[in-house]
Design an enzyme around this catalytic site. Sequence first.
Site, short mmCIF file in Angstrom:
data_model
loop_
_atom_site.label_atom_id
_atom_site.label_comp_id
_atom_site.label_asym_id
_atom_site.label_seq_id
_atom_site.Cartn_x
_atom_site.Cartn_y
_atom_site.Cartn_z
CG ASP A 73 -0.29 -0.51 2.47
OD1 ASP A 73 0.94 -0.36 2.60
OD2 ASP A 73 -0.99 -1.05 3.34
CG ASN B 274 -8.75 -1.84 11.84
OD1 ASN B 274 -7.80 -2.49 11.40
ND2 ASN B 274 -9.24 -0.79 11.20
CG HIS C 138 -5.70 -2.56 8.72
ND1 HIS C 138 -5.84 -1.26 9.14
CD2 HIS C 138 -4.38 -2.84 8.86
CE1 HIS C 138 -4.67 -0.78 9.49
NE2 HIS C 138 -3.77 -1.72 9.34
CD GLU D 27 -8.57 0.81 7.77
OE1 GLU D 27 -8.36 -0.19 8.49
OE2 GLU D 27 -8.29 1.96 8.12
C1 GLP Z 1 -0.43 -0.44 8.68
C2 GLP Z 1 -0.20 -1.07 7.29
C3 GLP Z 1 -0.21 -2.55 7.39
C4 GLP Z 1 0.46 -2.93 8.68
C5 GLP Z 1 -0.45 -2.59 9.83
C6 GLP Z 1 0.13 -2.85 11.19
O1 GLP Z 1 -1.13 0.67 8.70
N1 GLP Z 1 -0.94 -0.62 6.19
O2 GLP Z 1 0.42 -3.12 6.26
O3 GLP Z 1 0.69 -4.30 8.70
O4 GLP Z 1 -0.93 -1.30 9.67
O5 GLP Z 1 1.02 -1.84 11.57
P1 GLP Z 1 2.05 -1.99 12.75
O6 GLP Z 1 3.03 -3.03 12.35
O7 GLP Z 1 2.70 -0.63 12.87
O8 GLP Z 1 1.29 -2.38 13.96
#
Ligand code: GLP
Length: 288
Positions: free
Chosen positions: A114, A183, A185, A190
């Site tokens: 992304d 959440n 995702h 989302e």
């Molecule tokens: C982000 C990304 C995801 C990531 C997730 C967890 O916003 N778009 O690809 O895996 O949220 O983030 P974190 O590893 O900082 O908890």
Amino acid sequence: MQRSCVTTTKEPNWGSDPSDPSARLPGPATLGRATLPGGRHAPGILRLADAEAVGEQVAEWLLASRLADPSLPLGLATGRTMEPVYGALARQFAQRSAAERQRVRLQWCSFNLDEYVGLSSRDPRSFAATMAAHLVTPLQLAAESVLLPRGDGEDPAAEARRYASLLESKGGLGLQVLGIGANGHVGFNEPPCGPEVVCRCVALTASTRAANAFAFGGDPAQVPAQAISLGLSEILKARRILLVATGGAKTAVLRRAFEEPPAADLPASWLQFHPDVTVVADGAALGR
Ligand code: GLP
């Protein structure tokens, strides 16, 4: 380095009450690549001591995949969970022979999940800049072998379609590394979100913007409201998936993702329909 692997795929503990049978995954006999009713699969689970050990293991697999089976692109993620992975990857890469380093460079091809809409790759807060700093520069990769959606195009919907067809032209994803949002995702898919969604422009929830505010001076309002994200459809077509999770804040969502029937309000739960998912997590994420 000393591997602090504690145990694999046996009696996972998601922080649940072990006396409550409904709160547990199937036992060792059916874990791994077991098929569950409704075409669902239980994930393999690799439980490691801490985030550093998780990073080392995932980095090892990423490097091995580029050396041994580079035919399909890697799928890569950003987020704080991934920082130890890229740190370990840079260290392990530096320890390889010159010939192996060169092979990795020549054979590298990765697609990130992304990118924020509105940020150019020169913006230090973009995922493109993160990948440049943590992957392209330390491994001295060709920048064009590390692909992300362009966040600053005039037409994000068209950019999402272009990115999806580029991925398809390369044969789809081989090994996909995923983090998981609080959440549920994956990528920026989302909730609510079905398993059929493809790469597209998505609106970020308030909780996701708050979770990612750390990169925007701590102000959720500065986090872009939209992103381009690969969909569950492209993710579920990957040949193999590693879901990486560290820290106690992920225990509840991991448990829900794999213990409850798949549902749109928890996008990661659709991973139950993939036959080769390995959860690589530390004891804190799995519940000690
Ligand atoms: C982000 C990304 C995801 C990531 C997730 C967890 O916003 N778009 O690809 O895996 O949220 O983030 P974190 O590893 O900082 O908890």
